[in-house]
Design an enzyme around this catalytic site. Structure first.
Site, PDB file in Angstrom:
ATOM      1  N   LYS A  11      -7.948 -42.659 -41.326  1.00 13.40           N
ATOM      2  CA  LYS A  11      -7.884 -43.746 -42.316  1.00 13.40           C
ATOM      3  C   LYS A  11      -7.815 -43.201 -43.741  1.00 13.40           C
ATOM      4  O   LYS A  11      -6.960 -43.603 -44.528  1.00 13.40           O
ATOM      5  CB  LYS A  11      -9.123 -44.633 -42.160  1.00 13.40           C
ATOM      6  CG  LYS A  11      -9.420 -45.525 -43.351  1.00 13.40           C
ATOM      7  CD  LYS A  11     -10.750 -46.226 -43.162  1.00 13.40           C
ATOM      8  CE  LYS A  11     -11.250 -46.903 -44.402  1.00 13.40           C
ATOM      9  NZ  LYS A  11     -11.760 -45.970 -45.430  1.00 13.40           N
ATOM     10  N   ASN A  12      -8.725 -42.262 -44.067  1.00 14.49           N
ATOM     11  CA  ASN A  12      -8.801 -41.830 -45.457  1.00 14.49           C
ATOM     12  C   ASN A  12      -7.622 -40.957 -45.877  1.00 14.49           C
ATOM     13  O   ASN A  12      -7.360 -40.803 -47.077  1.00 14.49           O
ATOM     14  CB  ASN A  12     -10.133 -41.135 -45.733  1.00 14.49           C
ATOM     15  CG  ASN A  12     -11.280 -42.136 -45.743  1.00 14.49           C
ATOM     16  OD1 ASN A  12     -11.046 -43.350 -45.780  1.00 14.49           O
ATOM     17  ND2 ASN A  12     -12.505 -41.644 -45.690  1.00 14.49           N
ATOM     18  N   CYS A  16     -16.071 -51.014 -49.578  1.00 14.28           N
ATOM     19  CA  CYS A  16     -17.429 -51.146 -49.042  1.00 14.28           C
ATOM     20  C   CYS A  16     -18.461 -51.034 -50.159  1.00 14.28           C
ATOM     21  O   CYS A  16     -18.284 -50.269 -51.099  1.00 14.28           O
ATOM     22  CB  CYS A  16     -17.693 -50.026 -48.036  1.00 14.28           C
ATOM     23  SG  CYS A  16     -17.100 -50.380 -46.389  1.00 14.28           S
ATOM     24  N   ARG A  39     -19.418 -47.344 -57.725  1.00 17.03           N
ATOM     25  CA  ARG A  39     -18.208 -46.592 -57.384  1.00 17.03           C
ATOM     26  C   ARG A  39     -17.321 -46.471 -58.624  1.00 17.03           C
ATOM     27  O   ARG A  39     -16.248 -47.061 -58.704  1.00 17.03           O
ATOM     28  CB  ARG A  39     -17.480 -47.271 -56.222  1.00 17.03           C
ATOM     29  CG  ARG A  39     -18.353 -47.332 -54.978  1.00 17.03           C
ATOM     30  CD  ARG A  39     -17.647 -47.719 -53.721  1.00 17.03           C
ATOM     31  NE  ARG A  39     -16.911 -46.624 -53.136  1.00 17.03           N
ATOM     32  CZ  ARG A  39     -16.559 -46.564 -51.847  1.00 17.03           C
ATOM     33  NH1 ARG A  39     -16.864 -47.528 -51.034  1.00 17.03           N
ATOM     34  NH2 ARG A  39     -15.877 -45.548 -51.393  1.00 17.03           N
ATOM     35  N   ASP A  89     -20.090 -40.553 -44.149  1.00 15.13           N
ATOM     36  CA  ASP A  89     -19.541 -41.631 -43.310  1.00 15.13           C
ATOM     37  C   ASP A  89     -19.982 -41.526 -41.851  1.00 15.13           C
ATOM     38  O   ASP A  89     -19.618 -42.380 -41.037  1.00 15.13           O
ATOM     39  CB  ASP A  89     -18.006 -41.644 -43.395  1.00 15.13           C
ATOM     40  CG  ASP A  89     -17.513 -42.110 -44.753  1.00 15.13           C
ATOM     41  OD1 ASP A  89     -18.342 -42.561 -45.568  1.00 15.13           O
ATOM     42  OD2 ASP A  89     -16.293 -42.031 -45.016  1.00 15.13           O
ATOM     43  N   ARG A 149     -11.564 -52.757 -40.709  1.00 18.10           N
ATOM     44  CA  ARG A 149     -10.991 -51.983 -41.820  1.00 18.10           C
ATOM     45  C   ARG A 149     -10.659 -50.550 -41.396  1.00 18.10           C
ATOM     46  O   ARG A 149      -9.725 -49.952 -41.933  1.00 18.10           O
ATOM     47  CB  ARG A 149     -11.988 -51.904 -42.998  1.00 18.10           C
ATOM     48  CG  ARG A 149     -12.098 -53.167 -43.812  1.00 18.10           C
ATOM     49  CD  ARG A 149     -12.916 -52.907 -45.054  1.00 18.10           C
ATOM     50  NE  ARG A 149     -12.526 -51.623 -45.635  1.00 18.10           N
ATOM     51  CZ  ARG A 149     -13.333 -50.782 -46.267  1.00 18.10           C
ATOM     52  NH1 ARG A 149     -14.574 -51.086 -46.444  1.00 18.10           N
ATOM     53  NH2 ARG A 149     -12.879 -49.648 -46.737  1.00 18.10           N
TER      54      ARG A 149
END
Ligand code: UD1
Length: 429
Positions: A22-23, A117, A122, A306, A398
């Site tokens: 994903k990232n 999230c 952030r 994570d 997600r």
């Protein structure tokens, strides 16, 4: 709205395939707009963050076509817009990668401050620090970030104050075509940083040192379209490793890059996992009782933040007391209350959690507080006595492709159903 209904107590058995990271995907897809020709990207995970990104790209004028399972043709030559508004950016954190990609393409960019999230503050000051060092003027106004390089980006030295994955990748994107040489120091070393550097180099960029503390970039004039396959998702793999060990199962996890999993595997072994790594797969079982250990999350190659919610489920069922120190986010442990509902003994003080193991969880209604917490709730439900209902499934969507389908194929008793109760509450509100 849907919810997941889990009846716990079944160990996972069988094989599972891991999807694209994903990232990496959320950076690589925006990066394709920097190429002067079409790109074909393979191993793209079928997750909602990717769907949102592709919708944003389509609305900007990129020709987006699905050309196969997990494969997209992306032609950004017709791109017209360099502005991403609030409604789009709010839907996902990684919309900030359009800043670097559009700066490289147009010399300017305007993107609303991103969502994502809720793990704590952030900020994007380090992203802007890099853009400014490359000669951009950056202004934040009414929630929009405006960056303009005037007569073009110029290579420079950037020493980041903290290690940031997003700022490292964004700076790399912006610097590819900057005039002269850029040196980025104190950068992130995550596998997805290296993956982005690899595709950019294939496009014609000259980036060296990705995966170390310093990245050196010699600016080039043109970037071409390429065909590229995204690396496997280390966190999805880690999640299935944790689920296999937590349930006392026996699972083969395929399509992984073992090197990217070294830290996760070595720490889960200490918790009682028996894990054998092959060229592209991991064989995972439980060795005996789960064992307590202490964890500290750190940028790669440290233990990834994570993976803490999933690992904390193992520790909550381990003999003894464990301490987790979160080194990245200020709000990582929001899921502690939910795990407590299931019987976990979990106390949190700031960025430290103290977990005293219990022998069993009991099923309960719980809510995902973020993407990885959602995965942890599911793993906890798989281990619990009785029925667990997990709400907030949209967080899980997600970042996990067909999580329910993959778990069912491993023998889990889990189903996704419409949440009628939630609908009634919404109507009454
Ligand atoms: C990425 C991952 C996320 C993961 C995180 C840390 C994506 C899309 N998301 O998030 O899943 O949890 O890395 O591995 O890849 N910071 C600043 N200023 C900045 C940027 C960051 O202070 O300009 C701080 C953050 O608040 C945080 C730390 O730096 O405390 C690390 O953040 P960063 O590595 O940038 O995380 P993301 O790239 O947002």
């Amino acid at each position: 709205m849907d919810k997941l209904v889990i009846r716990g107590g079944r160990p996972l058995h069988g094989k599972v395939d891991i999807g694209g990271a994903k990232n990496a995907a959320v950076a690589i897809l925006p990066a394709t707009i920097m190429a002067e020709g079409p790109c074909t990207i393979q191993n793209v995970p079928d997750i909602s963050d990717v769907h949102i990104l592709l919708e944003i790209m389509s609305s900007m004028g990129v020709d987006v076509r699905m050309t196969g399972k997990h494969e997209y043709y992306l032609d950004g030559r017709g791109l017209v817009s360099s502005v991403i508004e609030h409604e789009e950016a709010r839907r996902m954190r990684a919309s900030y990668y359009f800043l670097g990609a559009m700066l490289s393409r147009f010399g300017k960019a305007a993107v609303a401050l991103p969502g994502g999230c809720n793990l704590g503050a952030r900020p994007i000051d380090q992203h802007l620090k890099a853009f400014m060092a490359l000669g951009c003027e950056c202004v934040v106004d009414h929630g929009m970030v405006y960056c303009d390089s005037g007569r073009g980006l110029k290579g420079n030295q950037v020493i980041f104050d903290i290690v940031s994955v997003g700022a490292t990748i964004n700076a790399m994107l912006a610097a590819c075509k900057a005039e002269g040489r850029t040196v980025l120091q104190n950068v992130a070393k995550e596998p997805h940083v290296v993956d982005v550097a690899n595709i950019l180099n294939m496009m014609g960029a000259d980036i060296r040192g990705a995966g170390t503390d310093t990245i050196k970039i010699n600016g080039v004039k043109h970037l071409r379209g390429v065909e590229y396959s995204i690396i496997p998702d280390q966190i999805e793999a880690g999640t299935f490793i944790a689920a296999a060990v937590a349930t006392g199962g026996d699972v083969e996890i395929d399509n992984i890059t073992p090197k990217h999993l070294e830290t996760i595997v070595s720490r889960i072994r200490e918790m009682g996992g028996e894990i054998t790594l092959d060229e592209e797969c991991a064989y995972v079982r439980r060795r005996g009782p789960l064992l307590a250990t202490n964890l500290r999350t750190m940028p790669h190659p440290g233990f990834p933040t994570d993976m803490t919610p999933q690992a904390s489920v193992l520790l909550a069922l381990a003999e003894g007391t464990s301490v987790i120190q979160e080194g990245i986010w200020s709000n990582r442990f929001r899921y502690a209350d939910e795990l407590r509902r299931m019987g976990a003994r979990f106390s949190v003080e700031g960025k430290t959690a103290i977990i005293s193991g219990v022998s069993k969880f009991s099923g309960a209604p719980v809510v995902s507080t973020d993407l990885r917490a959602g995965a942890a709730m599911v793993i906890a439900g798989l281990c619990a006595d009785g029925m667990t209902e997990v709400r907030g499934v949209e967080y899980i969507d997600r970042g996990y492709e067909d999580f329910v389908g993959k778990l069912r194929a491993l023998g889990a008793d889990i189903e996704r159903v419409e949440d009628l109760e939630e609908q009634i509450v919404q109507q009454e509100a």
